[in-house]
Motif scaffolding. Structure first.
Motif, PDB file in Angstrom:
ATOM      1  N   THR A 122       0.812  -1.216   0.000  1.00 20.80           N
ATOM      2  CA  THR A 122       0.000   0.000   0.000  1.00 20.80           C
ATOM      3  C   THR A 122       0.848   1.271   0.000  1.00 20.80           C
ATOM      4  O   THR A 122       0.306   2.370  -0.147  1.00 20.80           O
ATOM      5  N   SER A 125      -6.705   1.025  -2.723  1.00 21.16           N
ATOM      6  CA  SER A 125      -6.659   1.093  -4.190  1.00 21.16           C
ATOM      7  C   SER A 125      -7.911   1.748  -4.751  1.00 21.16           C
ATOM      8  O   SER A 125      -7.839   2.599  -5.657  1.00 21.16           O
ATOM      9  N   ILE A 126      -9.070   1.376  -4.214  1.00 23.19           N
ATOM     10  CA  ILE A 126     -10.326   1.975  -4.672  1.00 23.19           C
ATOM     11  C   ILE A 126     -10.387   3.456  -4.296  1.00 23.19           C
ATOM     12  O   ILE A 126     -10.802   4.305  -5.091  1.00 23.19           O
ATOM     13  N   LYS A 161      -5.086  -7.325   3.919  1.00 25.07           N
ATOM     14  CA  LYS A 161      -5.509  -7.534   2.531  1.00 25.07           C
ATOM     15  C   LYS A 161      -6.708  -6.657   2.175  1.00 25.07           C
ATOM     16  O   LYS A 161      -6.763  -6.081   1.079  1.00 25.07           O
ATOM     17  N   CYS A 162      -7.648  -6.554   3.098  1.00 22.44           N
ATOM     18  CA  CYS A 162      -8.828  -5.716   2.846  1.00 22.44           C
ATOM     19  C   CYS A 162      -8.441  -4.247   2.729  1.00 22.44           C
ATOM     20  O   CYS A 162      -9.004  -3.507   1.912  1.00 22.44           O
ATOM     21  N   ASN A 174     -12.642   1.763   3.979  1.00 21.53           N
ATOM     22  CA  ASN A 174     -11.657   1.220   4.911  1.00 21.53           C
ATOM     23  C   ASN A 174     -12.316   0.487   6.076  1.00 21.53           C
ATOM     24  O   ASN A 174     -11.888  -0.615   6.450  1.00 21.53           O
ATOM     25  N   LEU A 183      -5.548  -3.131   1.637  1.00 21.40           N
ATOM     26  CA  LEU A 183      -4.883  -2.980   0.339  1.00 21.40           C
ATOM     27  C   LEU A 183      -5.920  -2.735  -0.756  1.00 21.40           C
ATOM     28  O   LEU A 183      -5.747  -1.850  -1.614  1.00 21.40           O
ATOM     29  N   LEU A 184      -7.006  -3.476  -0.714  1.00 25.61           N
ATOM     30  CA  LEU A 184      -8.065  -3.307  -1.710  1.00 25.61           C
ATOM     31  C   LEU A 184      -8.766  -1.954  -1.548  1.00 25.61           C
ATOM     32  O   LEU A 184      -9.004  -1.242  -2.527  1.00 25.61           O
ATOM     33  N   SER A 185      -9.075  -1.583  -0.309  1.00 27.59           N
ATOM     34  CA  SER A 185      -9.800  -0.326  -0.085  1.00 27.59           C
ATOM     35  C   SER A 185      -8.936   0.889  -0.424  1.00 27.59           C
ATOM     36  O   SER A 185      -9.438   1.867  -0.987  1.00 27.59           O
ATOM     37  N   GLY A 223     -13.711  -2.829   5.006  1.00 29.49           N
ATOM     38  CA  GLY A 223     -12.640  -3.810   4.871  1.00 29.49           C
ATOM     39  C   GLY A 223     -12.143  -4.315   6.219  1.00 29.49           C
ATOM     40  O   GLY A 223     -11.908  -5.524   6.396  1.00 29.49           O
TER      41      GLY A 223
END
Length: 483
Positions: free
Chosen positions: A332, A392-393, A385-386, A366, A388-390, A369
């Motif tokens: 991140t 990015s969005i 991991k959650c 966030n 990292l995804l949030s 996640g």
């Protein structure tokens, strides 16, 4: 324009010297304390620190950014803001002190009560320093800020280490924040001795309340977005997992903070001199994002492949369980680094409302996640991991809104500055992966040095042959003229 560029470079230069010196000091202090104290002790202090950060945010109520942006504020107005901050902070400090047992009971940690009560001192001095400290940035006294920060970090870190050796345990971790807040207040108030008034009028400040209000709402939302993980992990997964998670997050944040805090504190005070020149802001944002991406995305890859060596070298074998979480969070860094400059662009454009919208969207993503990681997957690795995804969005949403509302352009115009850093990060990942297949040393130090020798020349080659050599020469020439 040239004067603004010169001040920007000078501000970044002096801030960088202090931050990187602080980074070295912080790494040494953290490495020593990690070997003297247990993971659950770090977890307990992490809970108290998050609570203090929230109350500091309320004490600020957006005043810092407001003082920097509105340079027309006179002594009477500044004294009114200072008096307001004193009343708010005093009330918050008393409430926090009296309610410390509530936090201790909620988390089932009796020691948390006395820790919170001691940290009420830190809250008090940090809150009443908000306006005087903002004046340092408004007047662009970056050299003084750098020297102040370096002295505090050095002295406070030394006291913390001595306290840990003397057996003060978890209390060694709260010495530095208390000492830092006290010394920053003393220095800031000596420079800007604003008058405290028992009775004051806020009538003259009405025009700036809208700016301050949305800035405060953004800060509030951003707080919950950034700290929900610590609060929820500590309550539902326990203090030991929180200790591992907190150590992973803080290690990931060290390079992130010591890059962003070199640049972002300088951006708003300097760019606000130019006013709301959107063409100038667009150009600065594009160049700044390109520069931060150039550093951030390759750094993410390097941290990912060196996660085991970094954790074990700095903190010791007892922190091995923090490695998987740190590895995920390291990915991140590039996203957060580029995203860190976006707030200053919104602030300079005078659009704190859009900044608040971005913060609200980020908080929802966030926290969602984090909730999934804690309650559904029930592990700190899943939380990472959650996030990292949030992140990015959130990155895409923030720059989409910025380019749509402020610059009236397509997001594709912004994304074009990222392809070189992302391409190089991919090539670096392949190089470090293949290099790792050849490693046979048991000593983590040798593995780290080998990976560093792969990273540093490759990064230098990207900068020099990737079209950035002209910018480096320009920076060196400008630095010579400003010293």
């Amino acid at each position: 324009m040239k004067d603004i560029k010169g001040q920007l470079i000078s501000g970044v230069f002096f801030t960088a010297i202090a931050k990187y010196a602080n980074l070295i000091i912080s790494l040494i202090v953290t490495a020593v304390l990690a070997r003297l104290l247990a993971p659950d002790q770090f977890g307990v202090v992490a809970i108290a620190t998050v609570t203090i950060a929230f109350l500091n945010l309320i004490a600020d109520i957006g005043l810092s950014a407001t003082v920097i942006q509105h340079k027309e504020l006179d002594q009477k107005a500044l004294s009114a803001l200072f008096s307001l901050s004193v009343y708010i902070t005093l009330l918050l400090s008393i409430i926090f002190f009296l309610c410390a047992n509530v936090f201790a009971d909620f988390y089932g940690q009796p020691e948390l009560q006395s820790i919170c009560q001691w940290l009420a001192l830190s809250l008090l001095f940090s809150g009443i320093t908000v306006v005087p400290n903002a004046l340092f940035y408004r007047d662009r006294l970056f050299k003084a800020i750098a020297l102040r920060s370096l002295a505090i970090q050095l002295i406070g870190g030394a006291i913390s280490v001595v306290a840990a050796y003397k057996g003060y345990g978890v209390y060694a971790l709260i010495i530095n924040p208390i000492f830092s807040s006290l010394l920053i207040f003393a220095i800031s108030y000596a420079k800007y001795p604003l008058k405290f008034r028992y009775r004051f009028s806020l009538e003259a400040l009405r025009p700036i309340f809208s700016y301050s209000f949305y800035q405060f709402l953004f800060n509030l939302i951003n707080y919950f977005s950034r700290n929900a993980d610590t609060l929820l992990i500590g309550k539902y997964l326990g203090m030991i997992p929180l200790g591992y998670y907190d150590k992973s997050y803080r290690l990931m944040s060290l390079p992130l903070q010591n890059i962003t805090q070199v640049i972002t504190p300088v951006i708003h005070p300097i760019l606000s001199l130019q006013g709301k020149d959107l063409g100038y802001l667009h150009n600065v944002n594009f160049k700044l994002a390109s520069f931060l991406a150039l550093i951030g995305f390759p750094l993410s890859i390097f941290l990912y492949f060196c996660s085991q060596e970094l954790i074990l070298l700095f903190f010791g074998d007892q922190w091995e369980r923090a490695i998987p979480t740190f590895k995920i969070l390291s990915l991140t860094v590039g996203i957060q680094l580029v995203l860190s400059s976006s707030g200053s662009i919104f602030q300079t454009a005078g659009d704190t409302r859009s900044l608040f919208i971005c913060g609200l969207f980020s908080a929802v993503m966030n926290v969602t996640g984090i909730l999934l990681g804690v309650f559904y997957f029930e592990s700190i690795e899943a939380v990472a991991k959650c996030l990292l995804l949030s992140f990015s969005i959130n990155f895409l949403q923030t720059y989409w809104l910025m380019y749509r509302i402020i610059f009236k352009e397509s997001l594709l115009a912004f994304l074009s500055c990222l392809w070189k850093p992302i391409l190089f990060a991919g090539l670096l990942a392949i190089l470090l992966y293949l290099g790792g297949l050849w490693l046979s040393w048991e000593q983590q130090l040798y593995n780290f040095l080998f990976k560093s020798l792969l990273f540093v020349p490759s990064f230098a080659a990207l900068v020099w042959f990737g079209g950035y050599q002209a910018a480096i020469k320009q920076f060196i020439n400008r630095k010579k003229t400003t010293l």
